[in-house]
Scaffold this motif. Structure first.
Motif, PDB file in Angstrom:
ATOM      1  N   ASP A  38       0.821  -1.209   0.000  1.00  0.00           N
ATOM      2  CA  ASP A  38       0.000   0.000   0.000  1.00  0.00           C
ATOM      3  C   ASP A  38       0.854   1.256   0.000  1.00  0.00           C
ATOM      4  O   ASP A  38       0.587   2.219   0.728  1.00  0.00           O
ATOM      5  CB  ASP A  38      -0.969   0.006   1.188  1.00  0.00           C
ATOM      6  CG  ASP A  38      -2.044  -1.068   1.055  1.00  0.00           C
ATOM      7  OD1 ASP A  38      -2.358  -1.451  -0.094  1.00  0.00           O
ATOM      8  OD2 ASP A  38      -2.555  -1.514   2.092  1.00  0.00           O
ATOM      9  N   GLY A  39       1.915   1.238  -0.794  1.00  0.00           N
ATOM     10  CA  GLY A  39       2.800   2.388  -0.926  1.00  0.00           C
ATOM     11  C   GLY A  39       3.814   2.547   0.187  1.00  0.00           C
ATOM     12  O   GLY A  39       4.649   3.444   0.135  1.00  0.00           O
ATOM     13  N   GLU A  40       3.762   1.690   1.192  1.00  0.00           N
ATOM     14  CA  GLU A  40       4.691   1.781   2.320  1.00  0.00           C
ATOM     15  C   GLU A  40       5.871   0.832   2.097  1.00  0.00           C
ATOM     16  O   GLU A  40       5.666  -0.346   1.781  1.00  0.00           O
ATOM     17  CB  GLU A  40       3.971   1.421   3.621  1.00  0.00           C
ATOM     18  CG  GLU A  40       4.785   1.708   4.850  1.00  0.00           C
ATOM     19  CD  GLU A  40       3.994   1.485   6.130  1.00  0.00           C
ATOM     20  OE1 GLU A  40       4.663   1.359   7.172  1.00  0.00           O
ATOM     21  OE2 GLU A  40       2.764   1.430   6.089  1.00  0.00           O
ATOM     22  N   PRO A  41       7.116   1.311   2.243  1.00  0.00           N
ATOM     23  CA  PRO A  41       8.282   0.451   2.024  1.00  0.00           C
ATOM     24  C   PRO A  41       8.294  -0.721   2.998  1.00  0.00           C
ATOM     25  O   PRO A  41       8.235  -0.541   4.211  1.00  0.00           O
ATOM     26  CB  PRO A  41       9.469   1.379   2.282  1.00  0.00           C
ATOM     27  CG  PRO A  41       8.920   2.766   2.184  1.00  0.00           C
ATOM     28  CD  PRO A  41       7.486   2.674   2.605  1.00  0.00           C
ATOM     29  N   ALA A  42       8.347  -1.929   2.445  1.00  0.00           N
ATOM     30  CA  ALA A  42       8.275  -3.140   3.259  1.00  0.00           C
ATOM     31  C   ALA A  42       9.575  -3.934   3.252  1.00  0.00           C
ATOM     32  O   ALA A  42       9.856  -4.664   4.201  1.00  0.00           O
ATOM     33  CB  ALA A  42       7.139  -4.027   2.763  1.00  0.00           C
ATOM     34  N   GLY A  43      10.353  -3.840   2.183  1.00  0.00           N
ATOM     35  CA  GLY A  43      11.582  -4.619   2.096  1.00  0.00           C
ATOM     36  C   GLY A  43      12.322  -4.315   0.815  1.00  0.00           C
ATOM     37  O   GLY A  43      11.871  -3.512  -0.010  1.00  0.00           O
TER      38      GLY A  43
END
Length: 163
Positions: free
Chosen positions: A62-67
């Motif tokens: 959802d547009g949030e940096p995860a990895g």
């Protein structure tokens, strides 16, 4: 949040600060934070300068940096073809167990195949049993009989100066 809400994208120069944050988080996780000496300028030049040494892909939920995954090409003299080497793969704790690591690995395997690579390989810390189990699930095998060797710092300088 389901893994299907995630997407992968190539890292760009505007992602340098984010990549450095991921690298520092990985260093903390691997108990190697004291070895993380790279700064934004060096990382930007290494990834996006005149002669890029590596590439990175970023996973977002959802547009949030995860990895992220950072990789480069090596070369197999036995195969006479390049390979793809995964230097680092990291998924932030809040995003684990959602299939993001698997998505990154599938992406890199596809990249290796599309680029005609003979193999796709990486190293894993021997104490990281969760990662080892994950890699075994993907079909990876450990290379018995091989150990990683390294020369760095003062030892590298001495070796370079030796006649």
């Amino acid at each position: 949040m389901a893994a299907d809400a995630s997407r992968l994208r190539p890292a760009t120069q505007v992602d340098v600060a984010l990549l450095l944050a991921f690298i520092r988080e990985l260093g903390d996780f691997e108990r190697l934070a004291h070895e993380v000496v790279v700064d934004e300028a060096v990382l930007a030049d290494s990834l996006f300068g005149a002669r890029p040494a590596a590439e990175a892909v970023i996973a977002e939920v959802d547009g949030e940096p995860a990895g992220f995954a950072l990789f480069f090409h090596n070369f197999s003299t036995f195969h006479g073809r390049r390979g793809l080497y995964l230097e680092d793969l990291y998924v932030r704790p809040a995003f684990r167990a959602r299939g993001i690591g698997r998505q990154l690995m599938h992406h890199l395997a596809r990249t290796a195949v599309e680029r005609g690579c003979a193999r796709f390989e990486w190293s894993v810390l021997d104490w990281n049993t969760d990662a080892i189990a994950f890699y075994r699930e993907l079909g990876a095998v450990g290379l018995d009989g091989w150990t990683v060797q390294r020369v760095d710092g003062d030892a590298l300088q001495r070796l370079a100066a030796a006649a």
